[in-house]
Design an enzyme around this catalytic site. Structure first.
Site, PDB file in Angstrom:
ATOM      1  N   SER A  95      31.479  89.572  99.324  1.00 13.58           N
ATOM      2  CA  SER A  95      31.072  88.546 100.300  1.00 13.58           C
ATOM      3  C   SER A  95      30.850  87.255  99.531  1.00 13.58           C
ATOM      4  O   SER A  95      29.855  87.137  98.803  1.00 13.58           O
ATOM      5  CB  SER A  95      29.773  88.946 100.993  1.00 13.58           C
ATOM      6  OG  SER A  95      29.894  90.204 101.590  1.00 13.58           O
ATOM      7  N   LYS A 170      32.175  87.183 107.917  1.00 12.85           N
ATOM      8  CA  LYS A 170      31.058  87.879 107.240  1.00 12.85           C
ATOM      9  C   LYS A 170      29.784  87.013 107.263  1.00 12.85           C
ATOM     10  O   LYS A 170      28.675  87.525 107.436  1.00 12.85           O
ATOM     11  CB  LYS A 170      31.472  88.211 105.808  1.00 12.85           C
ATOM     12  CG  LYS A 170      30.376  88.779 104.933  1.00 12.85           C
ATOM     13  CD  LYS A 170      29.941  90.172 105.319  1.00 12.85           C
ATOM     14  CE  LYS A 170      28.781  90.617 104.451  1.00 12.85           C
ATOM     15  NZ  LYS A 170      28.291  91.950 104.764  1.00 12.85           N
ATOM     16  N   LYS A 238      21.923  84.778  98.783  1.00 14.66           N
ATOM     17  CA  LYS A 238      23.258  84.276  98.425  1.00 14.66           C
ATOM     18  C   LYS A 238      24.099  84.047  99.680  1.00 14.66           C
ATOM     19  O   LYS A 238      24.715  82.997  99.859  1.00 14.66           O
ATOM     20  CB  LYS A 238      23.901  85.302  97.487  1.00 14.66           C
ATOM     21  CG  LYS A 238      25.329  85.093  97.104  1.00 14.66           C
ATOM     22  CD  LYS A 238      26.315  85.879  97.930  1.00 14.66           C
ATOM     23  CE  LYS A 238      26.201  87.362  97.899  1.00 14.66           C
ATOM     24  NZ  LYS A 238      27.215  88.082  98.643  1.00 14.66           N
TER      25      LYS A 238
HETATM   26  P1  NAD Z   1      25.773  95.176  93.070  1.00 20.84           P
HETATM   27  O1  NAD Z   1      24.994  94.110  92.400  1.00 20.84           O
HETATM   28  O2  NAD Z   1      25.164  96.527  93.256  1.00 20.84           O
HETATM   29  O3  NAD Z   1      27.175  95.416  92.280  1.00 20.84           O
HETATM   30  C1  NAD Z   1      27.959  94.398  91.712  1.00 20.84           C
HETATM   31  C2  NAD Z   1      28.698  94.992  90.525  1.00 20.84           C
HETATM   32  O4  NAD Z   1      29.564  93.976  89.986  1.00 20.84           O
HETATM   33  C3  NAD Z   1      27.761  95.440  89.394  1.00 20.84           C
HETATM   34  O5  NAD Z   1      28.079  96.764  89.009  1.00 20.84           O
HETATM   35  C4  NAD Z   1      28.057  94.433  88.280  1.00 20.84           C
HETATM   36  O6  NAD Z   1      27.886  94.976  86.982  1.00 20.84           O
HETATM   37  C5  NAD Z   1      29.501  94.085  88.559  1.00 20.84           C
HETATM   38  N1  NAD Z   1      29.920  92.819  87.960  1.00 20.84           N
HETATM   39  C6  NAD Z   1      29.289  91.620  88.056  1.00 20.84           C
HETATM   40  N2  NAD Z   1      29.989  90.691  87.365  1.00 20.84           N
HETATM   41  C7  NAD Z   1      31.061  91.329  86.824  1.00 20.84           C
HETATM   42  C8  NAD Z   1      32.147  90.911  86.018  1.00 20.84           C
HETATM   43  N3  NAD Z   1      32.262  89.642  85.603  1.00 20.84           N
HETATM   44  N4  NAD Z   1      33.070  91.825  85.645  1.00 20.84           N
HETATM   45  C9  NAD Z   1      32.952  93.126  86.072  1.00 20.84           C
HETATM   46  N5  NAD Z   1      31.947  93.580  86.836  1.00 20.84           N
HETATM   47  C10 NAD Z   1      31.013  92.688  87.198  1.00 20.84           C
HETATM   48  O7  NAD Z   1      26.254  94.569  94.461  1.00 20.84           O
HETATM   49  P2  NAD Z   1      26.698  95.364  95.792  1.00 20.84           P
HETATM   50  O8  NAD Z   1      25.500  95.648  96.615  1.00 20.84           O
HETATM   51  O9  NAD Z   1      27.655  96.452  95.431  1.00 20.84           O
HETATM   52  O10 NAD Z   1      27.476  94.172  96.553  1.00 20.84           O
HETATM   53  C11 NAD Z   1      28.801  93.773  96.191  1.00 20.84           C
HETATM   54  C12 NAD Z   1      29.300  92.799  97.244  1.00 20.84           C
HETATM   55  O11 NAD Z   1      29.316  93.460  98.525  1.00 20.84           O
HETATM   56  C13 NAD Z   1      28.386  91.565  97.411  1.00 20.84           C
HETATM   57  O12 NAD Z   1      29.168  90.434  97.667  1.00 20.84           O
HETATM   58  C14 NAD Z   1      27.536  91.926  98.618  1.00 20.84           C
HETATM   59  O13 NAD Z   1      27.066  90.777  99.299  1.00 20.84           O
HETATM   60  C15 NAD Z   1      28.526  92.729  99.442  1.00 20.84           C
HETATM   61  N6  NAD Z   1      27.922  93.684 100.383  1.00 20.84           N
HETATM   62  C16 NAD Z   1      26.878  94.482 100.000  1.00 20.84           C
HETATM   63  C17 NAD Z   1      26.318  95.368 100.921  1.00 20.84           C
HETATM   64  C18 NAD Z   1      25.146  96.250 100.544  1.00 20.84           C
HETATM   65  O14 NAD Z   1      24.513  96.822 101.468  1.00 20.84           O
HETATM   66  N7  NAD Z   1      24.822  96.421  99.264  1.00 20.84           N
HETATM   67  C19 NAD Z   1      26.822  95.449 102.223  1.00 20.84           C
HETATM   68  C20 NAD Z   1      27.906  94.662 102.576  1.00 20.84           C
HETATM   69  C21 NAD Z   1      28.450  93.779 101.636  1.00 20.84           C
END
Ligand code: NAD
Length: 294
Positions: A95, A170, A238
Site C-alpha cells: 500500500s 486502497k 503511513k
Molecule cells: P511488515 O512490516 O510486517 O513487513 C514488511 C517486510 O518488508 C518486512 O519483512 C521487512 O523486513 C521487509 N522490507 C522492508 N524493506 C525492505 C527492503 N528494502 N528489501 C527487502 N525487504 C524489505 O508489513 P506488513 O504488515 O506485511 O505490510 C506490508 C504492506 O501491506 C504495507 O504496505 C501495508 O500497509 C500493507 N497491508 C498490511 C495489512 C496488515 O494487516 N498487516 C493489511 C493490508 C495491507
C-alpha cells in the site's frame, strides 16, 4: 510458475505460503533473515538480493511497507531493475502513494518491465486464508495475465483503472477503516462509561446498521485489550498520510481522516506505534479515563 517474492512481513509470509501451496515455486528476498527463513522452511528458496530475484524470475511480487521501500527495492542499487529481463511483470502489492506507483511504473517501462499496483485489504487473517480483496491499477492486459496468481492470494481481484488506481482505491479503504475503528472505539467507550457492558452492546448491535466487518474484527480485541498487530498503528499513519497528501493534491478535503490521524499520532508519540490499530481504544481510554476492557 516460478515467482519472485520480496517482503516477507506479516502479509508477505502467508501470501507467499499460499502460492507455494498452490504449486508455485517461490524465490524470496527480505532484509530480515528470520522472516526470509520462515518462508524457506515452508518450501521457498532464498535469494541474495532483489536484483537476484529479478535475474531468476519474470514474475515478481513486492509486499513492502511504503513508497520509499518499493522505490529502493525496484529502482535502487541491487534492485529489481538491475536484474530484470525485458517483459518481466512486477506486481506491487504494497500500500503506497498512487503518485509513487506512477513513478515506479515509469522507471519500469523504461527497462521494458510491466508494473501493476495491486494493494490488498483484509489483513493477516485473510492473507492466511487466501481471501484478500485485491484492487488493481495498470495495463488491463497485464492484470488479466496475472489474475490467476492474484486469485490464489485473494477472494477477489478488481481492475480499478490506470496505474495508481489500485492504491487510490486502497486509500479510500483505509480512510473508511480508520474512521470506522475510531467511531467504534468512541461509541463503546460511551457505553462503558454510561454503565452498559460493551460485550452486550456488541451482541445487541452487530447485526444492525452499525454492524461492520471492522466492528466484528476489532471490538472483540478492544474488549479483551489484545492489541497484538494485525495492522500496526504506524502503518495506518503511513496510509492516512498518503491519503491526506493525495486529497490535498486533488482538492478533496478529508476532515474526518485528519481527526483520526491526530489520534493515531498521539498513540505513536505515546510509544504505541507497533500496536494494532484497534488500540485507538487506548486513545479514548486516555481522554475518558475509562477502558472498554475489564
Ligand atoms: P511488515 O512490516 O510486517 O513487513 C514488511 C517486510 O518488508 C518486512 O519483512 C521487512 O523486513 C521487509 N522490507 C522492508 N524493506 C525492505 C527492503 N528494502 N528489501 C527487502 N525487504 C524489505 O508489513 P506488513 O504488515 O506485511 O505490510 C506490508 C504492506 O501491506 C504495507 O504496505 C501495508 O500497509 C500493507 N497491508 C498490511 C495489512 C496488515 O494487516 N498487516 C493489511 C493490508 C495491507
Amino acid at each position: 510458475m516460478k515467482i519472485g517474492f520480496i517482503g516477507m512481513g506479516i502479509m508477505g509470509k502467508p501470501m507467499a505460503k499460499n502460492l507455494l501451496k498452490a504449486g508455485h515455486e517461490i524465490v524470496a528476498f527480505d532484509l530480515m533473515k528470520e522472516n526470509l527463513e520462515n518462508v524457506v522452511q515452508a518450501g521457498g528458496r532464498a535469494a541474495a538480493s532483489s536484483k537476484s530475484v529479478a535475474e531468476e524470475c519474470s514474475t515478481i511480487i513486492t509486499m513492502l511497507p511504503n513508497s520509499p521501500h518499493v522505490k529502493s527495492v525496484v529502482m535502487g542499487p541491487n534492485g529489481v531493475l538491475e536484474g530484470a529481463k525485458v517483459g518481466t511483470v512486477l506486481i506491487d502489492m504494497s500500500s503506497i502513494a498512487p503518485l509513487a506507483s506512477k513513478e515506479i511504473a515509469g522507471a519500469c517501462a523504461e527497462k521494458g518491465v510491466k508494473m501493476i499496483d495491486a494493494p490488498v485489504s483484509g489483513g493477516e487473517p485473510k492473507a492466511i486464508d487466501g481471501t484478500l480483496s485485491i484492487m488493481v491499477g495498470g495495463d488491463k492486459s497485464v492484470f488479466e495475465s496475472v489474475k490467476d496468481i492474484l486469485l490464489v492470494m485473494g477472494a477477489s481481484a478488481v481492475y480499478c483503472g490506470e496505474v495508481g488506481a489500485g492504491n487510490t482505491t486502497k486509500l479510500a479503504n483505509q480512510v473508511i477503516v480508520a474512521c470506522n475503528i475510531a467511531a467504534t472505539a468512541e461509541a463503546f467507550t460511551l457505553a462503558k462509561k454510561a454503565g452498559v457492558d460493551p460485550g452486550l452492546v456488541f451482541d445487541a448491535i452487530k447485526g444492525g446498521l452499525a454492524g461492520s466487518t471492522v466492528m466484528n474484527a476489532k471490538v472483540p480485541m478492544m474488549i479483551v485489550e489484545d492489541f497484538k498487530p494485525g495492522f500496526k498503528i504506524d502503518l495506518h499513519i503511513k496510509d492516512l498520510n498518503n491519503a491526506l497528501e493525495t486529497g490535498h493534491g486533488v482538492g478533496a478535503p478529508l476532515p474526518l481522516t485528519a481527526a483520526v490521524m491526530e489520534m493515531l499520532q498521539t498513540l505513536h508519540a505515546d510509544g504505541c506505534g507497533h500496536k494494532d490499530h484497534s488500540a485507538l481504544a487506548e486513545y479514548y481510554a486516555k481522554v475518558s479515563g475509562t477502558k472498554i476492557s475489564g
